[in-house]
Enzyme design. Structure first.
Site, PDB file in Angstrom:
ATOM      1  N   ARG A 164       0.852  -1.201   0.000  1.00 34.50           N
ATOM      2  CA  ARG A 164       0.000   0.000   0.000  1.00 34.50           C
ATOM      3  C   ARG A 164       0.885   1.247   0.000  1.00 34.50           C
ATOM      4  O   ARG A 164       1.540   1.554   0.995  1.00 34.50           O
ATOM      5  CB  ARG A 164      -0.926   0.027   1.222  1.00 34.50           C
ATOM      6  CG  ARG A 164      -1.759   1.312   1.272  1.00 34.50           C
ATOM      7  CD  ARG A 164      -2.986   1.221   2.160  1.00 34.50           C
ATOM      8  NE  ARG A 164      -2.693   1.185   3.575  1.00 34.50           N
ATOM      9  CZ  ARG A 164      -3.622   1.324   4.541  1.00 34.50           C
ATOM     10  NH1 ARG A 164      -4.897   1.503   4.200  1.00 34.50           N
ATOM     11  NH2 ARG A 164      -3.290   1.266   5.812  1.00 34.50           N
ATOM     12  N   ASP A 447      -4.075   3.555  14.243  1.00 38.57           N
ATOM     13  CA  ASP A 447      -3.217   4.061  13.181  1.00 38.57           C
ATOM     14  C   ASP A 447      -3.702   5.449  12.805  1.00 38.57           C
ATOM     15  O   ASP A 447      -4.523   6.044  13.511  1.00 38.57           O
ATOM     16  CB  ASP A 447      -3.171   3.110  11.989  1.00 38.57           C
ATOM     17  CG  ASP A 447      -4.514   2.956  11.275  1.00 38.57           C
ATOM     18  OD1 ASP A 447      -5.468   3.706  11.594  1.00 38.57           O
ATOM     19  OD2 ASP A 447      -4.610   2.096  10.385  1.00 38.57           O
TER      20      ASP A 447
END
Length: 536
Positions: A164, A447
């Site tokens: 990613r 996160d």
């Protein structure tokens, strides 16, 4: 070069000691510059469109009328590579050596190596992550812990690597092309594919990616152009590069079929990026009292608008021959506290059973201990089948209004929710500034996405003078008091001081801070960071 034209240059401003020179070779930089010169004008145009939409959320009311023919036509995406057919459990995490090794040894079908929300984008983290992934592909990556324990990749591991890159809105300020910072997306993608496409081919796999933070089908189309240009430059067969798109924004949720169509020769599936999706809703409709949401732990995937989002994603994917991948359960186990462990396993099982019954072909976990738990759930559902793309709902189709009705039955805002959001925002951003992008807090894996939910909810609750369940009104005075108390309870550090100022600005200042990590990154890189620290 004509007189007066800008000089065509590529500059590397970051430290290139140690093994980092192998990452940014002259040929790699030339390739990155080619991508930048081709893509950057369109990227800037699309980012400007994002700003326009944020200033007028009333335009986000329905599926797009101008693309109705795409939704009505009969088409499917190109075939999926064999090694991406079974994705029943995927593990995600940053690209440090220990995480890469543990993820690839975890038994998950896919490891999403994350340069985005789970990674703090220090120059060292970014470059070392690229080195780690190349060594992982070759099977030579090793890590020795402080206790002397050695970690290596199992030779018989079957986990497929998917990367990613950072989102379109982020920049890599250590590299400039013709005087402009390079897109973080293009840097992460370009370095990985240029260094590794031959390594991957030799091992019977390919350059596979997760694409984050897309807002429109036009942004997906731009990625398609990136893939086509890359395949042409590097001599790949058309369609070699494959991508899964995270549906993490409310606008993307209303354009899922168009996104699949724009990437139809390169895409293999969509993912329900639930945490960024919640942040997108809060951010986009922050001015509307009808979109004020309760404590985030009350916004489960069983809430009507979140259930509609998940079911629409499965419907669209299976209609077009794509995988539907479920989202992240944020619960993390504890190897020290059996009760925390039991509750984490129970909640993960419930979450994965819901996804499997909704038709998802796979799901995400953040910790190796959860891989067998999630695998057992999907094994019971799928058996020997690699996926369930044949599965269809037999009830009414999902409407745009199903996605846009943000009522949460029985939802409340609580004093505990306010304090938790303040603490998560401060602790996460402090860790991020220290170079850590995934942080376990209160038995949850936090996160950048979950930190964004925390600080944007505080902004929204303050703006609408929301009352907590206990009766008090959320206003500047209350929030200032909670911030002060929370800061006093945390270990003092330069990074906490900077985090406190950023969170303060994100809650109280206008215009709304679109992504809190953008100004954090700027402070981090500039002398302004150290000057501000000295003032504090």
């Amino acid at each position: 070069m004509e007189k007066g034209e800008p000089e065509m240059t590529v500059e590397v401003l970051g430290n290139m000691e140690s093994n980092r020179q192998e990452v940014l070779t002259p040929s790699t930089l030339e390739f990155l510059a080619s991508l930048h010169r081709r893509i950057e004008p369109s990227r800037q145009r699309l980012l400007a469109k994002r700003t326009e939409r944020q200033s007028d959320p009333e335009i986000i009311k329905d599926f797009l009328s101008e693309t109705a023919k795409i939704r009505e036509a009969s088409w499917t995406i190109s075939p999926t590579p064999d090694d991406l057919l079974d994705r029943r459990v995927e593990i995600t995490g940053p690209t440090d050596a220990k995480m890469v090794i543990n993820a690839l040894n975890s038994g998950a079908r896919v490891y999403m190596a994350d340069f985005e929300d789970a990674l703090s984008p220090t120059w060292a983290n970014i470059l070392d992550g690229q080195v780690n992934l190349s060594q992982a592909i070759e099977g030579t990556l090793r890590f020795v812990g402080e206790n002397g324990k050695e970690y290596r990749i199992n030779k018989d591991r079957q986990t497929v690597l998917v990367v990613r890159p950072r989102g379109w809105h982020l920049q890599e300020m250590h590299v400039r092309v013709d005087g402009q910072p390079l897109s973080g997306s293009l840097f992460d993608f370009g370095v990985y594919v240029f260094r590794n496409y031959q390594r991957l081919k030799e091992r019977g796999t390919g350059p596979y990616f997760y694409l984050p933070k897309l807002e429109t089908w036009e942004e997906a189309k731009l990625w398609n152009e990136v893939f086509e240009v890359t395949e042409d430059i590097l001599g790949m067969q058309s369609g070699t590069i494959k991508a899964t798109v995270l549906i993490e924004t409310i606008t993307a949720a209303l354009q899922m079929e168009e996104i699949l169509y724009a990437l139809r020769h390169h895409i293999v599936g969509l993912n329900a990026g639930r945490w960024d999706y919640l942040f997108s809703i809060i951010k986009t409709f922050r001015q509307s009292p009808m979109a004020v949401l309760p404590d985030r732990n009350q916004i489960t995937m069983a809430v009507p608008f979140m259930r509609a989002y998940a079911e629409l994603l499965v419907d669209v994917c299976h209609k077009r021959g794509a995988h539907a991948i479920g989202g992240m359960a944020a619960f993390i186990p504890s190897r020290k506290n059996p009760e925390v462990n039991r509750l984490a396993f129970q909640r993960v099982i419930e979450d994965k059973e819901r996804e499997a019954s909704q038709g998802f072909d796979g799901t995400w976990v953040a910790h190796p201990d959860l891989v067998p738990i999630a695998t057992q759930v999907f094994d019971q559902r799928l058996g020997s089948q690699p996926h369930q793309k044949h599965w269809r709902r037999e009830i009414d189709p999902i409407s745009a209004q199903d996605l846009l009705n943000f009522h949460v039955p029985g939802g409340t805002v609580t004093e505990e929710g306010v304090r938790n959001n303040v603490s998560v925002a401060l602790q996460y951003l402090t860790a991020w500034l220290k170079g850590q992008g995934a942080v376990g807090l209160f038995n949850l894996m936090e996160d950048a996405a979950t930190a964004e939910i925390a600080r944007s909810q505080l902004y929204q609750w303050n703006r609408h003078s929301t009352r907590v369940h206990e009766g008090a009104m959320i206003n500047r005075e209350l929030l200032e008091d909670v911030i002060r108390q929370t800061v006093e309870q945390l270990p003092a550090s330069r990074e906490l001081s900077i985090a406190r100022n950023l969170v303060w600005e994100a809650i109280f200042h206008e215009p709304f801070m679109e992504f809190i990590t953008v100004p954090a990154y700027e402070k981090w890189l500039s002398s302004e960071y150290l000057m501000e620290v000295e003032k504090l």
